[in-house]
Design a protein around this motif. Sequence first.
Motif, PDB file in Angstrom:
ATOM      1  N   SER A  56       9.586  10.089 -48.513  1.00  0.00           N
ATOM      2  CA  SER A  56      10.423  11.231 -48.131  1.00  0.00           C
ATOM      3  C   SER A  56      11.856  10.818 -47.817  1.00  0.00           C
ATOM      4  O   SER A  56      12.698  11.666 -47.533  1.00  0.00           O
ATOM      5  CB  SER A  56       9.835  11.935 -46.901  1.00  0.00           C
ATOM      6  N   GLY A  57      12.117   9.525 -47.801  1.00  0.00           N
ATOM      7  CA  GLY A  57      13.461   9.035 -47.509  1.00  0.00           C
ATOM      8  C   GLY A  57      13.728   8.766 -46.045  1.00  0.00           C
ATOM      9  O   GLY A  57      14.851   8.450 -45.660  1.00  0.00           O
ATOM     10  N   ALA A  58      12.712   8.872 -45.200  1.00  0.00           N
ATOM     11  CA  ALA A  58      12.887   8.625 -43.764  1.00  0.00           C
ATOM     12  C   ALA A  58      12.814   7.121 -43.481  1.00  0.00           C
ATOM     13  O   ALA A  58      11.910   6.436 -43.958  1.00  0.00           O
ATOM     14  CB  ALA A  58      11.811   9.347 -42.964  1.00  0.00           C
ATOM     15  N   ASN A  59      13.766   6.612 -42.712  1.00  0.00           N
ATOM     16  CA  ASN A  59      13.753   5.225 -42.276  1.00  0.00           C
ATOM     17  C   ASN A  59      12.740   5.129 -41.135  1.00  0.00           C
ATOM     18  O   ASN A  59      13.004   5.558 -40.009  1.00  0.00           O
ATOM     19  CB  ASN A  59      15.145   4.797 -41.807  1.00  0.00           C
ATOM     20  N   LEU A  60      11.589   4.558 -41.413  1.00  0.00           N
ATOM     21  CA  LEU A  60      10.510   4.539 -40.424  1.00  0.00           C
ATOM     22  C   LEU A  60      10.854   3.724 -39.184  1.00  0.00           C
ATOM     23  O   LEU A  60      10.249   3.918 -38.130  1.00  0.00           O
ATOM     24  CB  LEU A  60       9.217   4.050 -41.062  1.00  0.00           C
ATOM     25  N   ASN A  61      11.820   2.839 -39.265  1.00  0.00           N
ATOM     26  CA  ASN A  61      12.264   2.113 -38.071  1.00  0.00           C
ATOM     27  C   ASN A  61      12.952   3.041 -37.081  1.00  0.00           C
ATOM     28  O   ASN A  61      13.073   2.712 -35.905  1.00  0.00           O
ATOM     29  CB  ASN A  61      13.219   0.982 -38.450  1.00  0.00           C
ATOM     30  N   ARG A  62      13.422   4.182 -37.542  1.00  0.00           N
ATOM     31  CA  ARG A  62      14.159   5.120 -36.685  1.00  0.00           C
ATOM     32  C   ARG A  62      13.360   6.376 -36.356  1.00  0.00           C
ATOM     33  O   ARG A  62      13.880   7.316 -35.784  1.00  0.00           O
ATOM     34  CB  ARG A  62      15.469   5.546 -37.371  1.00  0.00           C
ATOM     35  N   GLU A  63      12.090   6.386 -36.699  1.00  0.00           N
ATOM     36  CA  GLU A  63      11.276   7.593 -36.544  1.00  0.00           C
ATOM     37  C   GLU A  63      10.349   7.574 -35.336  1.00  0.00           C
ATOM     38  O   GLU A  63       9.514   8.441 -35.189  1.00  0.00           O
ATOM     39  CB  GLU A  63      10.443   7.825 -37.812  1.00  0.00           C
ATOM     40  N   TRP A  64      10.496   6.612 -34.451  1.00  0.00           N
ATOM     41  CA  TRP A  64       9.560   6.474 -33.339  1.00  0.00           C
ATOM     42  C   TRP A  64       9.918   7.322 -32.130  1.00  0.00           C
ATOM     43  O   TRP A  64       9.095   7.510 -31.237  1.00  0.00           O
ATOM     44  CB  TRP A  64       9.407   5.005 -32.967  1.00  0.00           C
ATOM     45  N   SER A  65      11.129   7.844 -32.073  1.00  0.00           N
ATOM     46  CA  SER A  65      11.508   8.733 -30.974  1.00  0.00           C
ATOM     47  C   SER A  65      12.698   9.578 -31.403  1.00  0.00           C
ATOM     48  O   SER A  65      13.460   9.192 -32.295  1.00  0.00           O
ATOM     49  CB  SER A  65      11.837   7.945 -29.707  1.00  0.00           C
ATOM     50  N   SER A  66      12.839  10.698 -30.749  1.00  0.00           N
ATOM     51  CA  SER A  66      13.943  11.604 -31.052  1.00  0.00           C
ATOM     52  C   SER A  66      15.259  11.036 -30.533  1.00  0.00           C
ATOM     53  O   SER A  66      15.291  10.309 -29.544  1.00  0.00           O
ATOM     54  CB  SER A  66      13.697  12.962 -30.395  1.00  0.00           C
ATOM     55  N   THR A  67      16.336  11.367 -31.234  1.00  0.00           N
ATOM     56  CA  THR A  67      17.669  10.972 -30.801  1.00  0.00           C
ATOM     57  C   THR A  67      18.581  12.184 -30.931  1.00  0.00           C
ATOM     58  O   THR A  67      18.734  12.729 -32.018  1.00  0.00           O
ATOM     59  CB  THR A  67      18.231   9.827 -31.661  1.00  0.00           C
ATOM     60  N   GLY A  68      19.140  12.613 -29.834  1.00  0.00           N
ATOM     61  CA  GLY A  68      20.021  13.786 -29.872  1.00  0.00           C
ATOM     62  C   GLY A  68      19.301  15.007 -30.405  1.00  0.00           C
ATOM     63  O   GLY A  68      18.233  15.355 -29.937  1.00  0.00           O
ATOM     64  N   ILE A  69      19.850  15.613 -31.436  1.00  0.00           N
ATOM     65  CA  ILE A  69      19.241  16.820 -31.997  1.00  0.00           C
ATOM     66  C   ILE A  69      18.196  16.503 -33.061  1.00  0.00           C
ATOM     67  O   ILE A  69      17.475  17.384 -33.510  1.00  0.00           O
ATOM     68  CB  ILE A  69      20.316  17.766 -32.595  1.00  0.00           C
ATOM     69  N   TYR A  70      18.106  15.235 -33.467  1.00  0.00           N
ATOM     70  CA  TYR A  70      17.127  14.837 -34.483  1.00  0.00           C
ATOM     71  C   TYR A  70      15.779  14.627 -33.825  1.00  0.00           C
ATOM     72  O   TYR A  70      15.629  13.795 -32.930  1.00  0.00           O
ATOM     73  CB  TYR A  70      17.576  13.557 -35.191  1.00  0.00           C
ATOM     74  N   VAL A  71      14.788  15.387 -34.245  1.00  0.00           N
ATOM     75  CA  VAL A  71      13.446  15.294 -33.677  1.00  0.00           C
ATOM     76  C   VAL A  71      12.594  14.385 -34.558  1.00  0.00           C
ATOM     77  O   VAL A  71      12.460  14.611 -35.756  1.00  0.00           O
ATOM     78  CB  VAL A  71      12.796  16.691 -33.560  1.00  0.00           C
ATOM     79  N   ALA A  72      12.056  13.368 -33.938  1.00  0.00           N
ATOM     80  CA  ALA A  72      11.210  12.425 -34.669  1.00  0.00           C
ATOM     81  C   ALA A  72      10.049  12.008 -33.786  1.00  0.00           C
ATOM     82  O   ALA A  72      10.166  12.025 -32.573  1.00  0.00           O
ATOM     83  CB  ALA A  72      12.025  11.205 -35.072  1.00  0.00           C
ATOM     84  N   PRO A  73       8.941  11.632 -34.333  1.00  0.00           N
ATOM     85  CA  PRO A  73       8.601  11.766 -35.737  1.00  0.00           C
ATOM     86  C   PRO A  73       8.201  13.200 -36.060  1.00  0.00           C
ATOM     87  O   PRO A  73       7.922  13.987 -35.159  1.00  0.00           O
ATOM     88  CB  PRO A  73       7.420  10.824 -35.904  1.00  0.00           C
ATOM     89  N   PRO A  79       5.089  11.377 -41.519  1.00  0.00           N
ATOM     90  CA  PRO A  79       3.706  11.567 -41.070  1.00  0.00           C
ATOM     91  C   PRO A  79       3.027  10.264 -40.667  1.00  0.00           C
ATOM     92  O   PRO A  79       2.149  10.263 -39.795  1.00  0.00           O
ATOM     93  CB  PRO A  79       3.019  12.202 -42.283  1.00  0.00           C
ATOM     94  N   GLU A  80       3.443   9.148 -41.255  1.00  0.00           N
ATOM     95  CA  GLU A  80       2.850   7.857 -40.917  1.00  0.00           C
ATOM     96  C   GLU A  80       3.043   7.553 -39.438  1.00  0.00           C
ATOM     97  O   GLU A  80       2.113   7.209 -38.717  1.00  0.00           O
ATOM     98  CB  GLU A  80       3.496   6.724 -41.736  1.00  0.00           C
ATOM     99  N   VAL A  81       4.267   7.684 -38.981  1.00  0.00           N
ATOM    100  CA  VAL A  81       4.597   7.408 -37.587  1.00  0.00           C
ATOM    101  C   VAL A  81       3.981   8.473 -36.679  1.00  0.00           C
ATOM    102  O   VAL A  81       3.447   8.165 -35.616  1.00  0.00           O
ATOM    103  CB  VAL A  81       6.120   7.328 -37.387  1.00  0.00           C
ATOM    104  N   TYR A  82       4.037   9.703 -37.101  1.00  0.00           N
ATOM    105  CA  TYR A  82       3.499  10.820 -36.318  1.00  0.00           C
ATOM    106  C   TYR A  82       2.031  10.564 -35.965  1.00  0.00           C
ATOM    107  O   TYR A  82       1.640  10.664 -34.802  1.00  0.00           O
ATOM    108  CB  TYR A  82       3.641  12.123 -37.112  1.00  0.00           C
ATOM    109  N   TYR A  83       1.223  10.210 -36.955  1.00  0.00           N
ATOM    110  CA  TYR A  83      -0.206  10.026 -36.701  1.00  0.00           C
ATOM    111  C   TYR A  83      -0.502   8.741 -35.922  1.00  0.00           C
ATOM    112  O   TYR A  83      -1.422   8.714 -35.101  1.00  0.00           O
ATOM    113  CB  TYR A  83      -0.999  10.069 -38.007  1.00  0.00           C
TER     114      TYR A  83
END
Length: 118
Positions: A56-73, A79-83
């Motif tokens: 999907s183009g998401a950098n999984l190193n940056r998907e472990w927590s939200s930053t500012g207005i960007y909600v992650a994962p 979905p990999e990080v989410y689960y």
Amino acid sequence: MADFFAEGLLTRLLGLNTDGSVDGLTKKAPSLFTFHIVPNINPDGAVRGYRRTNASGANLNREWSSTGIYVAPSLQHSPEVYYVLKQMDKTGVDTFADIHGDETHPFNFITGTEGCPN
């Protein structure tokens, strides 16, 4: 490269390549700890030759927590990080190791443990 680390860890914990015999510490470990091993959190990206991003183009190193207005994962982007995080929340985590590899270095390294409360 971190896949090889996971393979070595599993080989040791399961007593492979030793005719099933394991040392004392390895024998005790499964009764003391619950291991959740994810050998590769990014198989869809890796098969496409991506180092950090999933399909999907998401950098999984940056998907472990939200930053500012960007909600992650999110299920949409990572979905990999989410689960994995859902499972960590479900079972609880005392410690974890985020193992990385880089083709320019002849070793693995641990990073990304900033979010662990313990």
